[in-house]
Design an enzyme around this catalytic site. Structure first.
Site, PDB file in Angstrom:
ATOM      1  CB  CYS A  40      -0.912  -0.021   1.231  1.00 51.42           C
ATOM      2  SG  CYS A  40      -1.859   1.494   1.409  1.00 51.42           S
TER       3      CYS A  40
HETATM    4  N1  MHO Z   1      -6.151  -1.954   2.925  1.00 52.56           N
HETATM    5  C1  MHO Z   1      -6.243  -0.616   2.405  1.00 52.56           C
HETATM    6  C2  MHO Z   1      -5.300  -0.401   1.282  1.00 52.56           C
HETATM    7  C3  MHO Z   1      -5.295   0.976   0.772  1.00 52.56           C
HETATM    8  S1  MHO Z   1      -4.080   1.196  -0.326  1.00 52.56           S
HETATM    9  C4  MHO Z   1      -4.073   2.712  -0.916  1.00 52.56           C
HETATM   10  C5  MHO Z   1      -7.657  -0.350   1.974  1.00 52.56           C
HETATM   11  O1  MHO Z   1      -8.284  -1.295   1.478  1.00 52.56           O
HETATM   12  O2  MHO Z   1      -8.139   0.758   2.109  1.00 52.56           O
HETATM   13  O3  MHO Z   1      -4.082   0.225  -1.335  1.00 52.56           O
END
Ligand code: MHO
Length: 157
Positions: free
Chosen positions: A10
């Site tokens: 992420c």
């Molecule tokens: N687990 C996070 C990841 C965000 S990232 C910008 C979500 O699902 O919001 O990929």
């Protein structure tokens, strides 16, 4: 002044982490090596664009080396995770170093071979030329500064 594109799951957390390193002058989050133009976050989330959540890093090579950036990344990111990182699954969360200067390839290989010594399993980090990079939507930029309690896969946040 040099630049490098770094992916380690992420991009919220990776940007937050890398921008604190002395010598890092600018960072932006975006989508690298996409097979479509200017993908949206929703499109990237499907894993169908092959785009990878990536942080553009502009750094002062007199202050910080590429080797140091890579070693710091892998203090908090698992280079043996194929297409996932922590709780996030999909090819958009693969880890990689994407260069714009072909001369960086050998340096990255060397750093990765040193990182690999810390693991029993093979490391799966991509070391590839950057094909394209599209800035992510504004709300993703400096996300954890804007949302200090937001999700972060990096320990210490
Ligand atoms: N687990 C996070 C990841 C965000 S990232 C910008 C979500 O699902 O919001 O990929």
């Amino acid at each position: 002044m040099k630049d490098i594109y770094i992916a380690g799951g992420c991009f919220w957390g990776v940007q937050w982490y890398l921008k604190k390193i002395n010598g890092v002058l600018d960072t932006k989050v975006g989508y690298a090596n996409s097979n479509i133009e200017n993908p949206s976050y929703e499109q990237v989330k499907t894993s169908l664009t092959n785009a990878v959540e990536t942080v553009y890093v502009k750094y002062d090579a007199d202050i910080v080396s590429l080797d140091y950036l890579i070693k710091m990344l892998f203090k908090v990111v698992d280079p043996t995770s194929l297409n996932f990182q922590a709780e996030d699954f999909g090819s958009q969360y693969r880890n990689g170093i994407y260069y714009t200067d072909n001369e960086d390839y050998q340096a990255i290989e060397k750093s990765l071979s040193e990182v690999a010594k810390n693991y029993d399993k093979p490391i799966v980090t991509e070391n590839l030329a950057l094909q394209n990079f599209f800035l992510a939507e504004e709300y993703h930029q400096d996300y954890l500064d804007k949302n200090p309690n937001g999700y972060c896969h990096i320990k210490g946040h």
